[in-house]
Structure formats: structure tokens, C-alpha cells
Design an enzyme around this catalytic site. Structure first.
Site, PDB file in Angstrom:
ATOM      1  N   ARG A  78       0.840  -1.189   0.000  1.00 27.42           N
ATOM      2  CA  ARG A  78       0.000   0.000   0.000  1.00 27.42           C
ATOM      3  C   ARG A  78       0.882   1.249   0.000  1.00 27.42           C
ATOM      4  O   ARG A  78       1.994   1.237   0.510  1.00 27.42           O
ATOM      5  CB  ARG A  78      -0.917   0.017   1.227  1.00 27.42           C
ATOM      6  N   TYR A 206      -1.452  -3.539  -6.859  1.00 26.85           N
ATOM      7  CA  TYR A 206      -1.236  -4.255  -5.596  1.00 26.85           C
ATOM      8  C   TYR A 206      -2.528  -4.322  -4.775  1.00 26.85           C
ATOM      9  O   TYR A 206      -3.212  -3.301  -4.591  1.00 26.85           O
ATOM     10  CB  TYR A 206      -0.125  -3.594  -4.757  1.00 26.85           C
ATOM     11  N   LYS A 215      -9.578  -2.512   1.730  1.00 30.57           N
ATOM     12  CA  LYS A 215      -9.242  -1.355   2.570  1.00 30.57           C
ATOM     13  C   LYS A 215     -10.046  -0.119   2.163  1.00 30.57           C
ATOM     14  O   LYS A 215     -10.429   0.683   3.018  1.00 30.57           O
ATOM     15  CB  LYS A 215      -7.755  -1.057   2.481  1.00 30.57           C
ATOM     16  N   HIS A 235     -10.558  -2.571  11.554  1.00 28.91           N
ATOM     17  CA  HIS A 235      -9.466  -3.407  11.051  1.00 28.91           C
ATOM     18  C   HIS A 235      -9.233  -4.532  12.051  1.00 28.91           C
ATOM     19  O   HIS A 235      -8.253  -4.521  12.793  1.00 28.91           O
ATOM     20  CB  HIS A 235      -8.227  -2.514  10.891  1.00 28.91           C
ATOM     21  N   SER A 257      -1.374  -4.062  10.281  1.00 24.37           N
ATOM     22  CA  SER A 257      -1.056  -4.965   9.176  1.00 24.37           C
ATOM     23  C   SER A 257       0.215  -5.755   9.478  1.00 24.37           C
ATOM     24  O   SER A 257       1.175  -5.213  10.021  1.00 24.37           O
ATOM     25  CB  SER A 257      -0.840  -4.159   7.897  1.00 24.37           C
ATOM     26  N   CYS A 259       0.896  -8.093  11.616  1.00 25.36           N
ATOM     27  CA  CYS A 259       1.225  -8.404  13.020  1.00 25.36           C
ATOM     28  C   CYS A 259       0.598  -9.723  13.451  1.00 25.36           C
ATOM     29  O   CYS A 259       0.471  -9.995  14.647  1.00 25.36           O
ATOM     30  CB  CYS A 259       0.749  -7.293  13.949  1.00 25.36           C
ATOM     31  N   GLY A 260       0.159 -10.523  12.486  1.00 25.38           N
ATOM     32  CA  GLY A 260      -0.304 -11.859  12.828  1.00 25.38           C
ATOM     33  C   GLY A 260      -1.809 -11.997  13.034  1.00 25.38           C
ATOM     34  O   GLY A 260      -2.246 -12.922  13.709  1.00 25.38           O
ATOM     35  N   ASP A 284      -9.358  -9.984   8.927  1.00 22.86           N
ATOM     36  CA  ASP A 284      -8.824  -8.639   8.662  1.00 22.86           C
ATOM     37  C   ASP A 284      -9.806  -7.507   8.966  1.00 22.86           C
ATOM     38  O   ASP A 284      -9.387  -6.457   9.423  1.00 22.86           O
ATOM     39  CB  ASP A 284      -8.393  -8.549   7.192  1.00 22.86           C
ATOM     40  N   SER A 375       4.818 -10.591   0.282  1.00 22.46           N
ATOM     41  CA  SER A 375       4.142 -11.461  -0.689  1.00 22.46           C
ATOM     42  C   SER A 375       2.866 -11.995  -0.051  1.00 22.46           C
ATOM     43  O   SER A 375       2.795 -12.158   1.170  1.00 22.46           O
ATOM     44  CB  SER A 375       5.065 -12.596  -1.138  1.00 22.46           C
ATOM     45  N   ARG A 376       1.879 -12.278  -0.885  1.00 27.17           N
ATOM     46  CA  ARG A 376       0.534 -12.540  -0.356  1.00 27.17           C
ATOM     47  C   ARG A 376      -0.114 -13.754  -0.993  1.00 27.17           C
ATOM     48  O   ARG A 376       0.183 -14.117  -2.132  1.00 27.17           O
ATOM     49  CB  ARG A 376      -0.364 -11.325  -0.652  1.00 27.17           C
TER      50      ARG A 376
HETATM   51  O1  SAT Z   1      -3.467  -3.533   2.458  1.00 24.79           O
HETATM   52  S1  SAT Z   1      -3.507  -4.970   2.256  1.00 24.79           S
HETATM   53  O2  SAT Z   1      -4.865  -5.414   2.268  1.00 24.79           O
HETATM   54  O3  SAT Z   1      -2.887  -5.294   1.012  1.00 24.79           O
HETATM   55  C1  SAT Z   1      -2.699  -5.745   3.528  1.00 24.79           C
HETATM   56  C2  SAT Z   1      -2.810  -5.053   4.807  1.00 24.79           C
HETATM   57  O4  SAT Z   1      -2.176  -4.008   4.956  1.00 24.79           O
HETATM   58  O5  SAT Z   1      -3.540  -5.517   5.693  1.00 24.79           O
HETATM   59 MN    MN Z   2      -5.143  -5.544   7.113  1.00 26.19          MN
END
Ligand code: SAT
Ligand code: MN
Length: 591
Positions: A78, A206, A215, A235, A257, A259-260, A284, A375-376
């Protein structure tokens, strides 16, 4: 009659038709492709993406339905400095957001997107954030020229004709426009127009910047709508805790983001906790609304997980490992020569050779990581073996506890419970965390990240705290509020708490507190577990002494912490609710 064959117009909603026509004139795509969310469409678009090199088909024996994507190396996270909240006045966006006047931003972006889809296809993506039929569910429409976005939205949202059914003849849908352009960072804008329920995203591909339901709609626009409509867009992960006696308790937890959150939401309890089960509602985002019984009810507006890959293994997150075995899009991990994926921290052997996330040859001797730190995976939540039975429930789940937490190597104890709602709001508001790779910024510095919403609040953060404080009036049985920190370290730099599945030990205490069982101990910070209330049996070599260390309240650290909060309080001074200033003074006095 609308034609229902692939790619053809499939709605009679005049607001949608008019808007798509306007955007078509503006962006001038060669073709407009109307998505319906069907299997046939998925197959056709995936085939095209593979043929055009946008996706690589992975080894289908090992990873059925899985595909691989590489980002442009300049476009892997982001971009907060390019993210804008466009409200009439700067004050409405507040000092923690980039602000632009809507008129100015529209004028600029109209130039940027003018003719931007020449020679390309515009995909019309209808989607739902939330289960069909839920009063909390919102409809979004995303127009995009990225086939990767279409296929990812299909995983991450309830995409397709169900959105039109939910919408009916209404014009109350989020208008999202995404133009990839040439991915030049100078033309990258993630612009939100909360008053118009609209988003324009340019020159990125992205996830967090372009999967507009996530988001952009579910948090930035969502938080704005939530304030006006009397609910919370947060969040937060949502999980269920089931005890051996069958008692079920739901909690929501906000961590910044990377942090698990995903690991916590999918956790498997250790052997010592036989009969305990953690189930996932979301990993999330939580949309929460007071119910008729005075409790707070939460839904996960998403339908998939967009999780950080590196470090995912059968120790950190066995359920995620199972979830990403099929129907998953992997982005920016490494690729092995047998069509498999690899990343740092994956189970099994390190490959002797593979292609890194940029497509370059990689060996264990290489200096750089094979997989990008951010990476996701994008995987359907239906794949999760621990999916909660109510994950698709229109009413949502009743939340008993809200947990705040960050990544802090000092100061913050493993767990404490706040004294009351407003103290909890203060603790959430002053949350700090060491920065991670999910945003393009320096990694490892402490930044204040109120309720993990700093990059995601669609209006003035001070007003956001006010809204939180006001919410208590709508709830007869509000959730209890807790703070946790899994990341505290000793003087040798070693973690003081084992984390991962062992976090259920902390969760059990939280559940006990909610259900009137644990007695706890009062401290200046709040209630902490009384000796013996956190079960450390079966934790190899872990001592009560180490537990005391992770719970320690060090005066010097707290003096510094209260001082560090100044920065945020000063920044927000014009809109900060005075209740929070009192809370800080009370804390200082208690300490
Ligand atoms: O912003 S993303 O959804 O790509 C990942 C995150 O920051 O939680
Ligand atoms: Mn997030």
C-alpha cells in the site's frame, strides 16, 4: 432483456448502466466485459490471464486451482503517501490523512484516466461486502482493466450476480474505478470520496490499493458510513473460542497490518488445550452493529483471506497451510522448477534453486529474499478447515471481547483488561506498533496506530474516537476491552512469550474474564491475570518467572510511553475528545 452470456451486459439497474456508460466514455476501453461471477467466467478469464502471462499456472497436482502472479517491483505494498481522503473540508479528513479537495482531485484524476483503457478491456465487477441478505452488507461495483484484480475480487468478495440481486433498482452502491495505467508511481493515486461513496485508484495493481472492496470500501469509506449510520467498521479479525464444554465466545481483535491477525484468527490450540477449538469468522475486517439484545454483532465483509505468505508454515498457521493448497492466487513468492511455490519459512527443504519474486534465479547463497516480505496469498475462506459455522450468517456473531494489540518489544505486557469502555477506547486510541512491510515505509520504527486504523480511517481520527465513545450508548452489554502484546523481548532480544497456538492460553483468560470466571489482579494499567490464571503447563521449559517478566510494568518504560503519546495527542488536539485526555491523566496518576 439483458443478455446473460459471458461478458455481456447483465443488469437492468439504470444507475449502474448510466455510470458504466459515463466511465466508458472517459476511459475509452476497446471492450466492456460484464462479470457474473460464474465458474465458466472464472475459467475463461483465468485462461486468458495465463495466455497473456499475467498468471502462471502452478503444478495442478500439488496445488489444484492455484496460480502465480508477479507484481511490478515498484508496486508491492500500500502507498499511504498516495492515499487521499477527499472531503469538503480538510478538517473532516483530519491531520492523520492526506487530504485533497474533491473537485481538485476529480479534475486531476479525470486527466489521468482519460483514455486510460484504450486498447484494453474494462471489466465491470459487481460485488458484495458481507453475506447476502445481511442488513450490514454493502454493494460495490469496481470497474478495472486488470484481469488479476477481477480474479482476486472473485476470491476476496462475494462477486457476481448476487450483488445485483442485493442492489435491486437502488443506486446506493460504491462506485470504484481502477485504471492500471503503466504502473508509474508518479501517477499512483488511491483517492476516496466518502460523500459520493466513490473510489478512484490509478497506476497500481497491488491488493490493498486495487481490490477496492477491502481497505478502500470496507475500511475507509466503511468507517465514514459507519459513523453516519451508528456502527463500527474496523481493522479487526473475528474468531470464535469453543471450550470443551461447548461454550462459544466470539472476540474481535485489532492488530496493525502484518502483526499476525491471520495467524491468530486461524490458531490451533496446543495439546494441553484438548477439546478447545478456535474458529475463524474473519482475519482482517469486522463490521459491527449493536443488536436488539444490546450486544455488539459482527460480520466479516470479506469472503477470502489476503494473507502475508512468508513465515506461513505448519507451526505458525497449519490452517492457513491447508487453506492455500487450492484455488489460491500467490503473489510475489518464489517459483520452483516443478511449478510449486516457495517462501522463506515454508515447511520442508529450501530449494537448491528457484526463481525469486522478480523472476531472477535464486539460490540459498543469494543475498536477497526469494519471496518478497509482503508477498501474499488470496484464498477463499471456504477452504479454511477452521471456518466458523456462522461465518456467512446474515446476523453476524455476538462479540464478547475486543482485543487491541501491536508489535512492541518492550513496555506492553502480554495482556491486560481495561477498566471500562472509555478506558478501552483510550487504550485502543494510543496503540503503538513497530512498522512492518505491509506499507511502503521504514520497517521497525514505533508508530502510533490507533485501533490499527491509522491508514484506514476515512475521516478525522479525533471524530473516530468520539464515535467509539458514543457507541457505548447503543449497547446494553458492550464487549469487554483487552490489550495484548505477543512480541515483548527480554534483554537478550528473545521473545518472552512463545506466541502462535500458545496464544490460546491468553485467550482463555480473556474468555474467563468475559464469562465472570477469572478474578484477576488490579494494576495501574488495568486488570491482569492473577498468579495461576494463565495456564503455562505443557509449555516446555516456560517458567512462572518468565511469565512475570512478560507481564512486568516498568515505570521508566511507562513514563516514556505516556510521553510518546504526546505526539498523537498534539496532532489531534483540535478534535481529540477530552475524555481521552482525562484517561491519560488518570493513568499517569495511577502509575
Ligand atoms: O493492504 S492490504 O490489504 O494489502 C494488507 C494489509 O495491509 O492488511
Ligand atoms: Mn489488514
Amino acid at each position: 432483456m439483458p443478455d446473460t452470456s459471458l461478458g455481456k451486459c447483465n443488469t437492468t439497474n439504470t444507475a449502474v448502466l448510466t455510470w458504466v456508460e459515463e466511465m466508458t466514455k472517459l476511459c475509452q476501453p476497446d471492450t466492456v466485459y460484464w462479470c457474473d461471477g460464474s465458474e465458466a467466467e472464472k475459467e475463461a478469464l483465468t485462461g486468458e490471464a495465463v495466455q497473456r502471462g499475467i498468471l502462471i499456472k502452478l503444478n495442478q497436482e500439488k496445488l489444484p486451482g492455484c496460480y502465480y502472479h508477479r507484481s511490478n517491483p515498484n508496486d508491492v505494498a500500500r502507498v499511504e503517501d498516495r492515499t487521499f481522503i477527499c472531503t469538503e473540508s480538510k478538517e473532516d479528513a483530519g491531520p492523520t490523512n492526506n487530504w485533497a479537495a474533491p473537485k481538485e482531485m476529480y479534475r486531476k484524476l479525470i486527466t489521468v484516466v482519460n483514455g486510460a483503457m484504450c486498447g484494453r478491456t474494462m471489466y465491470v465487477v459487481p460485488y458484495l461486502m458481507g453475506p447476502p441478505g445481511s442488513p450490514l452488507t454493502k454493494v460495490g461495483m469496481e470497474l478495472t482493466d486488470s484481469i488479476y484484480v477481477v480474479l482476486s475480487m472473485r476470491v476476496m468478495t462475494r462477486m457476481g450476480l448476487a450483488a445485483y440481486q442485493h442492489l435491486g433498482d437502488d443506486d446506493g452502491f460504491n462506485r470504484g474505478l481502477h485504471c492500471m495505467l503503466d504502473l508509474n508511481p508518479e501517477n499512483r493515486y488511491i483517492a476516496h470520496f466518502p460523500v459520493n461513496n466513490a473510489i478512484i485508484s490509478t497506476s497500481s495493481n497491488y491488493g490493498g490499493n486495487v481490490l477496492l472492496g477491502k481497505k478502500c470500501l470496507a475500511l475507509r469509506i466503511g468507517s465514514y458510513l459507519a459513523r453516519n449510520e451508528g456502527w463500527l467498521a474496523e481493522h479487526m479479525l473475528i474468531l470464535g473460542v469453543e471450550s470443551p464444554t461447548g461454550e462459544k465466545t466470539y472476540v474481535a481483535a485489532a492488530f496493525p497490518s502484518a502483526c499476525g491477525k491471520t495467524n491468530f484468527a486461524m490458531m490451533i490450540p496446543p495439546a494441553r488445550f484438548k477439546g478447545w477449538k478456535i474458529t475463524t469468522v474473519g482475519d482482517d475486517i469486522a463490521w459491527m452493529r449493536p443488536g436488539p439484545d444490546g450486544r455488539l454483532y459482527a460480520i466479516n465483509p470479506e469472503a477470502g483471506y489476503f494473507g502475508v505468505v512468508p513465515g506461513t508454515n505448519s507451526k505458525s498457521n497449519p490452517n492457513a497451510v491447508a487453506t492455500i493448497q487450492r484455488d489460491t492466487i500467490y503473489t510475489n513468492v518464489a517459483l520452483t522448477d516443478d511449478g510449486n511455490v516457495w517462501w522463506e519459512g515454508k515447511d520442508g527443504d529450501v530449494p537448491n534453486e528457484c526463481l525469486d519474486w522478480k523472476g531472477n534465479k535464486w539460490t540459498p547463497a543469494s543475498k536477497e529474499k526469494a519471496a518478497h516480505a509482503n508477498s501474499r496469498f488470496a484464498a477463499p475462506m471456504a477452504n479454511n478447515p477452521a471456518l466458523d459455522a456462522l461465518a456467512n450468517d446474515a446476523h453476524g456473531v455476538p462479540i464478547s471481547a475486543i482485543i487491541f494489540g501491536g508489535r512492541r518489544s518492550d513496555t506492553m505486557p502480554l495482556v491486560f483488561q481495561t477498566f471500562n469502555w472509555i478506558h478501552g477506547v483510550y487504550v485502543g486510541a494510543t496503540m503503538g506498533s513497530e512498522t512492518t512491510a505491509a506499507a511502503m515505509s521504514a520497517v521497525g520504527q514505533i508508530r502510533r496506530d490507533p485501533m490499527a486504523m491509522l491508514p484506514f480511517c476515512g475521516y478525522n481520527m479525533g471524530d473516530f474516537f468520539r464515535h467509539w465513545i458514543n457507541m457505548i450508548r447503543l449497547m446494553k452489554h458492550p464487549p469487554r476491552i483487552f490489550n495484548v502484546n505477543w512480541f515483548r523481548k527480554d534483554t537478550d532480544g528473545k521473545f518472552l512469550w512463545p506466541g502462535f497456538g500458545e496464544n490460546v492460553r491468553v485467550l482463555k483468560w480473556i474468555v474467563d474474564r468475559c464469562n465472570g470466571r477469572a478474578i484477576g489482579m488490579e494494576t495501574p494499567l488495568g486488570w491482569i491475570p492473577a498468579p495461576g490464571e494463565i495456564d503455562i503447563q505443557g509449555l516446555d521449559g516456560y517458567s512462572a518467572d518468565r511469565l512475570a517478566k512478560v507481564q512486568d510494568i516498568v515505570s521508566d518504560e511507562w513514563r516514556n510511553e505516556i510521553h510518546l503519546q504526546d505526539e498523537l495527542f498534539m496532532k489531534l488536539h483540535s478534535s481529540l475528545p477530552k475524555e481521552l485526555i482525562y484517561q491519560r491523566e488518570l493513568l499517569a496518576a495511577r502509575l
